[in-house]
Design an enzyme around this catalytic site. Structure first.
Site, short mmCIF file in Angstrom:
data_model
loop_
_atom_site.label_atom_id
_atom_site.label_comp_id
_atom_site.label_asym_id
_atom_site.label_seq_id
_atom_site.Cartn_x
_atom_site.Cartn_y
_atom_site.Cartn_z
N ASP A 190 30.42 53.13 -8.79
CA ASP A 190 31.24 53.81 -9.82
C ASP A 190 30.76 53.59 -11.25
O ASP A 190 31.31 54.19 -12.18
CB ASP A 190 32.71 53.36 -9.69
CG ASP A 190 32.87 51.84 -9.77
OD1 ASP A 190 31.87 51.12 -9.60
OD2 ASP A 190 34.00 51.38 -9.99
N GLU A 275 29.64 36.60 -9.09
CA GLU A 275 28.26 36.65 -9.61
C GLU A 275 27.68 35.24 -9.69
O GLU A 275 26.53 35.01 -9.29
CB GLU A 275 28.25 37.32 -11.00
CG GLU A 275 28.63 38.81 -11.01
CD GLU A 275 30.14 39.08 -10.98
OE1 GLU A 275 30.93 38.11 -10.87
OE2 GLU A 275 30.52 40.26 -11.07
C1 UGA Z 1 33.91 44.26 -10.59
C2 UGA Z 1 32.42 44.06 -10.52
O1 UGA Z 1 31.81 45.05 -11.34
C3 UGA Z 1 31.98 44.23 -9.07
O2 UGA Z 1 30.59 44.19 -9.00
C4 UGA Z 1 32.60 43.12 -8.28
O3 UGA Z 1 32.27 43.28 -6.91
C5 UGA Z 1 34.10 43.21 -8.42
O4 UGA Z 1 34.52 43.26 -9.77
C6 UGA Z 1 34.68 41.98 -7.75
O5 UGA Z 1 35.03 41.04 -8.42
O6 UGA Z 1 34.70 41.99 -6.51
P1 UGA Z 1 35.29 46.51 -9.93
O7 UGA Z 1 35.08 47.76 -10.69
O8 UGA Z 1 36.56 45.79 -10.15
O9 UGA Z 1 34.06 45.59 -10.13
O10 UGA Z 1 35.09 46.76 -8.35
P2 UGA Z 1 34.89 48.10 -7.55
O11 UGA Z 1 34.05 49.03 -8.30
O12 UGA Z 1 36.21 48.56 -7.06
O13 UGA Z 1 34.05 47.57 -6.28
C7 UGA Z 1 32.74 47.11 -6.39
C8 UGA Z 1 31.86 47.77 -5.33
O14 UGA Z 1 32.35 47.42 -4.04
C9 UGA Z 1 31.83 49.28 -5.41
O15 UGA Z 1 30.54 49.75 -5.19
C10 UGA Z 1 32.77 49.71 -4.31
O16 UGA Z 1 32.45 50.95 -3.73
C11 UGA Z 1 32.62 48.59 -3.29
N1 UGA Z 1 33.85 48.35 -2.50
C12 UGA Z 1 35.08 48.27 -3.08
C13 UGA Z 1 33.75 48.18 -1.12
O17 UGA Z 1 32.65 48.25 -0.57
N2 UGA Z 1 34.91 47.96 -0.39
C14 UGA Z 1 36.14 47.92 -0.96
O18 UGA Z 1 37.14 47.73 -0.23
C15 UGA Z 1 36.22 48.07 -2.34
MN MN Z 2 33.72 49.28 -10.33
#
Ligand code: UGA
Ligand code: MN
Length: 329
Positions: A190, A275
């Site tokens: 995203d 991280e």
């Molecule tokens: C922030 C960080 O930018 C992420 O890199 C980090 O993984 C996340 O926090 C965290 O602390 O876990 P954020 O925008 O809150 O990111 O997270 P998302 O964009 O919702 O998810 C990160 C990635 O994991 C995305 O590529 C999303 O597609 C993937 N994701 C999310 C999954 O594979 N499974 C899920 O259930 C949710």
């Molecule tokens: Mn994100």
């Protein structure tokens, strides 16, 4: 005397007539068709032989030119950028992946590792990857139930994409060798990425770092740099974390990851420490390589896509008039 004159006159008359006849014959011949085929055939044979000789010589010249031509400088072989993207099924998934894939299409020497958070691979992702023309690897692993966000949970409650990134690291360890040159970048589906970011990370020695825009409740977070060295971080949220950086703010050399076969993201990491759970085992802060104009340039943005409202869709579904589900969105 008269007799002689007559004789001379006769001779002249004869000469005159013979000349006239000769002239008339010559004039008649002028417009006549003649049998020239033999002559033309000889000519065209001659021309063809000459053409052959010329093209032979031209080939010879080309061969010689090829020998003389200085060798083109060999194209520099770029280290491959392995972009690791966790992704999961939701309404905006295709839109996110189309946008990201179309960014990556502009980056040379790149290998996209897409890991679905799912028990099986979906055809949506498989088709998108195939159509993209990118070099890719398609994997899947489902986040264990206890660690999965539930409908309605705030998204910060549990770390996301952890097992997916770890599976991609395992794939690299199984399929690449220590001698392979490359760099690994964790690109969530995203975010928004400038093409320049990939140039900045390409020659990472250990771990390179740069600012991330629109993150941590600020315009940007960034590593602080003095005399070309990272000395700290500009961040407001949990600044005491070992590496107070977003996932989008660093890249790791492939060799460093392969040389540390147990380095991985911790599923149980406390919020904000994901991280750090990987980086702690790989580098120290002094070793970080600042990029993007000494970390003064924002080339990646932690954008987040709004969840689309489906009020009308749901109302229509209740009346049995929901949209055609065979149309992929
Ligand atoms: C922030 C960080 O930018 C992420 O890199 C980090 O993984 C996340 O926090 C965290 O602390 O876990 P954020 O925008 O809150 O990111 O997270 P998302 O964009 O919702 O998810 C990160 C990635 O994991 C995305 O590529 C999303 O597609 C993937 N994701 C999310 C999954 O594979 N499974 C899920 O259930 C949710
Ligand atoms: Mn994100």
């Amino acid at each position: 005397m008269l007799k002689m004159k007559m004789k001379l006159k006769n001779v002249f008359v004869m000469y005159f007539f013979v000349s006239i006849l000769g002239l008339m014959y010559a004039l008649m011949q002028l417009g006549q068709p003649c049998d020239c085929t033999q002559h033309m055939k000889q000519n065209s044979d001659f021309v063809r032989n000459q053409d052959r000789a010329i093209s032979k010589l031209q080939n010879e010249v080309k061969k010689l030119q090829a020998q003389v031509k200085p060798e083109e400088p060999p194209k520099p072989i770029l280290p491959i950028i392995y972009v690791i993207t966790p992704t999961f099924t939701r309404l905006v998934q295709k839109a996110e992946l189309v946008r990201l894939s179309q960014t990556l299409m502009h980056v040379p020497s790149l290998h996209w590792i897409v890991v679905e958070d799912a028990a099986t691979k979906t055809s949506l992702v498989a088709e998108l990857l195939k159509q993209s023309g990118l070099q890719y690897t398609h994997l899947n692993v489902e986040t264990p139930k206890d660690f999965k966000l539930k409908e309605g949970d705030p998204n910060w409650l549990k770390p996301r994409g952890v097992e997916q990134r770890n599976l991609a690291l395992q794939w690299l360890r199984d399929n690449r060798e220590l001698s392979d040159e490359g760099v690994v970048y964790f690109a969530d589906d995203d975010n928004t990425y400038s093409l320049q970011l990939f140039q900045e990370m390409r020659f990472t020695k250990r771990v390179s770092v740069w600012p991330v825009g629109l993150v941590g409740g600020m315009r940007f977070e960034r590593p602080l740099v003095e005399n070309g060295k990272v000395t700290g971080f500009y961040t407001a949220w949990k600044p005491n974390r070992p590496f107070p950086m977003d996932m989008a703010g660093f890249a790791i050399s492939l060799q460093l990851l392969l040389a540390n076969p147990t380095a991985h993201f911790h599923l149980e990491a406390e919020r904000g420490y994901l991280e750090s759970s990987l980086l702690e085992t790989l580098v120290s802060i002094e070793e970080l390589e600042p990029k993007a104009d000494q970390c003064r340039k924002v080339l990646v943005w932690h954008t987040r896509t709004e969840k689309p409202k489906m009020k009308q869709e749901e109302a229509l579904q209740k009346q049995g008039l929901g949209s055609d589900i065979t149309i992929e969105v």
